[in-house]
Design an enzyme around this catalytic site. Structure first.
Site, PDB file in Angstrom:
ATOM      1  N   HIS A 153       0.825  -1.205   0.000  1.00 33.76           N
ATOM      2  CA  HIS A 153       0.000   0.000   0.000  1.00 33.76           C
ATOM      3  C   HIS A 153       0.864   1.262   0.000  1.00 33.76           C
ATOM      4  O   HIS A 153       1.577   1.528   0.967  1.00 33.76           O
ATOM      5  CB  HIS A 153      -0.886  -0.034   1.248  1.00 33.76           C
ATOM      6  CG  HIS A 153      -1.860   1.078   1.370  1.00 33.76           C
ATOM      7  ND1 HIS A 153      -1.819   1.991   2.405  1.00 33.76           N
ATOM      8  CD2 HIS A 153      -2.914   1.437   0.592  1.00 33.76           C
ATOM      9  CE1 HIS A 153      -2.823   2.838   2.269  1.00 33.76           C
ATOM     10  NE2 HIS A 153      -3.494   2.544   1.190  1.00 33.76           N
ATOM     11  N   ARG A 154       0.830   1.986  -1.107  1.00 34.63           N
ATOM     12  CA  ARG A 154       1.697   3.163  -1.296  1.00 34.63           C
ATOM     13  C   ARG A 154       3.164   2.770  -1.148  1.00 34.63           C
ATOM     14  O   ARG A 154       3.997   3.562  -0.701  1.00 34.63           O
ATOM     15  CB  ARG A 154       1.323   4.285  -0.322  1.00 34.63           C
ATOM     16  CG  ARG A 154      -0.163   4.631  -0.334  1.00 34.63           C
ATOM     17  CD  ARG A 154      -0.528   5.723   0.651  1.00 34.63           C
ATOM     18  NE  ARG A 154      -1.978   5.719   0.912  1.00 34.63           N
ATOM     19  CZ  ARG A 154      -2.582   6.425   1.852  1.00 34.63           C
ATOM     20  NH1 ARG A 154      -1.868   7.235   2.629  1.00 34.63           N
ATOM     21  NH2 ARG A 154      -3.877   6.354   2.030  1.00 34.63           N
TER      22      ARG A 154
ATOM     23  N   GLU B 284      -4.585   3.616  -8.282  1.00 31.69           N
ATOM     24  CA  GLU B 284      -5.834   4.226  -7.824  1.00 31.69           C
ATOM     25  C   GLU B 284      -5.949   5.628  -8.403  1.00 31.69           C
ATOM     26  O   GLU B 284      -5.085   6.486  -8.175  1.00 31.69           O
ATOM     27  CB  GLU B 284      -5.901   4.283  -6.296  1.00 31.69           C
ATOM     28  CG  GLU B 284      -7.211   4.894  -5.824  1.00 31.69           C
ATOM     29  CD  GLU B 284      -7.345   5.018  -4.315  1.00 31.69           C
ATOM     30  OE1 GLU B 284      -8.193   5.829  -3.874  1.00 31.69           O
ATOM     31  OE2 GLU B 284      -6.614   4.335  -3.580  1.00 31.69           O
TER      32      GLU B 284
ATOM     33  N   ASP C 213       0.345  -1.899   4.395  1.00 34.70           N
ATOM     34  CA  ASP C 213       1.474  -0.973   4.557  1.00 34.70           C
ATOM     35  C   ASP C 213       2.776  -1.718   4.843  1.00 34.70           C
ATOM     36  O   ASP C 213       3.857  -1.145   4.719  1.00 34.70           O
ATOM     37  CB  ASP C 213       1.221  -0.028   5.739  1.00 34.70           C
ATOM     38  CG  ASP C 213       0.137   0.999   5.460  1.00 34.70           C
ATOM     39  OD1 ASP C 213      -0.036   1.370   4.281  1.00 34.70           O
ATOM     40  OD2 ASP C 213      -0.534   1.424   6.416  1.00 34.70           O
TER      41      ASP C 213
ATOM     42  N   HIS D  63      -0.959  10.581  -2.741  1.00 37.61           N
ATOM     43  CA  HIS D  63      -2.302  10.216  -2.282  1.00 37.61           C
ATOM     44  C   HIS D  63      -3.233  11.413  -2.106  1.00 37.61           C
ATOM     45  O   HIS D  63      -4.357  11.425  -2.601  1.00 37.61           O
ATOM     46  CB  HIS D  63      -2.220   9.435  -0.968  1.00 37.61           C
ATOM     47  CG  HIS D  63      -3.556   9.072  -0.403  1.00 37.61           C
ATOM     48  ND1 HIS D  63      -4.276   9.914   0.429  1.00 37.61           N
ATOM     49  CD2 HIS D  63      -4.328   7.978  -0.583  1.00 37.61           C
ATOM     50  CE1 HIS D  63      -5.426   9.337   0.745  1.00 37.61           C
ATOM     51  NE2 HIS D  63      -5.482   8.164   0.141  1.00 37.61           N
TER      52      HIS D  63
ATOM     53  N   LYS E 281      -7.217   9.129  -8.224  1.00 39.16           N
ATOM     54  CA  LYS E 281      -7.702  10.011  -7.145  1.00 39.16           C
ATOM     55  C   LYS E 281      -8.497  11.161  -7.764  1.00 39.16           C
ATOM     56  O   LYS E 281      -8.052  12.299  -7.823  1.00 39.16           O
ATOM     57  CB  LYS E 281      -6.524  10.537  -6.327  1.00 39.16           C
ATOM     58  CG  LYS E 281      -5.687   9.464  -5.661  1.00 39.16           C
ATOM     59  CD  LYS E 281      -6.444   8.660  -4.623  1.00 39.16           C
ATOM     60  CE  LYS E 281      -6.789   9.489  -3.433  1.00 39.16           C
ATOM     61  NZ  LYS E 281      -7.413   8.663  -2.363  1.00 39.16           N
TER      62      LYS E 281
ATOM     63  N   ASP F  15      -1.224   5.824  -5.829  1.00 40.11           N
ATOM     64  CA  ASP F  15      -2.273   6.811  -6.092  1.00 40.11           C
ATOM     65  C   ASP F  15      -1.802   7.828  -7.117  1.00 40.11           C
ATOM     66  O   ASP F  15      -0.640   8.242  -7.093  1.00 40.11           O
ATOM     67  CB  ASP F  15      -2.614   7.551  -4.792  1.00 40.11           C
ATOM     68  CG  ASP F  15      -2.934   6.591  -3.662  1.00 40.11           C
ATOM     69  OD1 ASP F  15      -4.060   6.084  -3.634  1.00 40.11           O
ATOM     70  OD2 ASP F  15      -2.042   6.332  -2.825  1.00 40.11           O
TER      71      ASP F  15
ATOM     72  N   GLU G 179       0.445  -0.881  -4.657  1.00 39.83           N
ATOM     73  CA  GLU G 179      -0.758  -0.053  -4.757  1.00 39.83           C
ATOM     74  C   GLU G 179      -0.267   1.374  -4.675  1.00 39.83           C
ATOM     75  O   GLU G 179       0.552   1.700  -3.822  1.00 39.83           O
ATOM     76  CB  GLU G 179      -1.721  -0.367  -3.605  1.00 39.83           C
ATOM     77  CG  GLU G 179      -3.064   0.350  -3.683  1.00 39.83           C
ATOM     78  CD  GLU G 179      -3.079   1.742  -3.067  1.00 39.83           C
ATOM     79  OE1 GLU G 179      -4.079   2.452  -3.235  1.00 39.83           O
ATOM     80  OE2 GLU G 179      -2.089   2.150  -2.417  1.00 39.83           O
TER      81      GLU G 179
END
Length: 244
Positions: A7-8, A109, A229, A49, A111, A36, A34
């Site tokens: 995640h990120r 993702e 994370d 993000h 945004k 953003d 993952e």
């Protein structure tokens, strides 16, 4: 096997959505990333993000008000000031170029729920195709109109709606918008929802799964993937489950 998506990047130990976080996630055993995407004033796709730069950099203001060259001057080390080198906000092209040389998959993702970035879907799709990553990318968003538009533009690239709340029969909803999976908050992904979805051929990849007990549960029910994370912790738990 349940895939581990960082995640990120490796956000538990490194500045989120930076190249160092992505590279360290790969070293930690992640199967994919993952990240953003937002857009600058001059139309560059950048990996960050928040709509504002305030939380994760030493700058202030909206991403959409920055030109790309000025955004690159900011330091994205955020709370990881002990890192010796300044970290920049990456361009999506920079990440995908690096990604294309690895075996990692990538959940991008969009945004665009707060700022309706004009032409974002087309730009992301063109870039994914240019780097020949169509079979390794999933496009997700809380803006479901946007991912449906993405599917219409590029049916070969997988889409996945993000769900913050529980949805009745989410696998039926996913099928209705031509998504082959969905990404719920982990609290909205009890075992029975995961099992029913998998039985219907719909993949489930909950976010943001950081607790040991939740990771263990999701590995136990053979969930399609986890967005976490801490890919190192997830990798260790998955390995221990296999050995048990």
């Amino acid at each position: 096997m349940t895939l581990i998506l960082a995640h990120r990047g490796f956000a538990a130990e490194y500045p989120e959505n930076t190249m160092i976080a992505f590279k360290e996630a790969e070293k930690a055993g992640a199967d994919g990333l993952e990240l953003d995407v937002q857009m600058t004033k001059d139309g560059e796709l950048v990996v960050i993000h928040d709509e504002k730069v305030d939380r994760t950099t030493d700058g202030t203001g909206l991403v959409m008000d920055y030109n790309y060259k000025d955004l690159r001057k900011l330091d994205a080390r955020f709370k990881f000031k002990a890192l010796p080198e300044k970290q920049q906000i990456p361009a999506l092209s920079e990440v995908l170029e690096w990604l294309s040389k690895t075996g990692l998959s990538c959940n991008i993702e969009l945004k665009n729920t707060i700022v309706p970035y004009e032409g974002m879907e087309e730009k992301v799709i063109k870039m994914v195709r240019d780097y020949q990553l169509s079979d390794r990318v999933i496009i997700s968003s809380f803006n479901h109109y946007s991912i449906v538009r993405s599917y219409m533009l590029a049916p070969e690239i997988e889409i996945a709606p993000l769900l913050s709340e529980g949805l009745y029969m989410p696998w039926v909803y996913a099928q209705s918008i031509r998504a082959s999976g969905f990404h719920p908050h982990w609290r909205a992904a009890p075992d029975q929802i995961i099992k029913a979805s998998l039985e219907s051929g719909i993949e489930v990849r909950p976010y943001t799964v950081n607790k040991d007990a939740e990771l263990e549960r999701l590995f136990r029910v053979n969930c399609s993937g986890v967005i976490t994370d801490d890919p190192a912790k997830a990798y260790k738990i998955r390995r221990n489950k296999k050995q048990a």
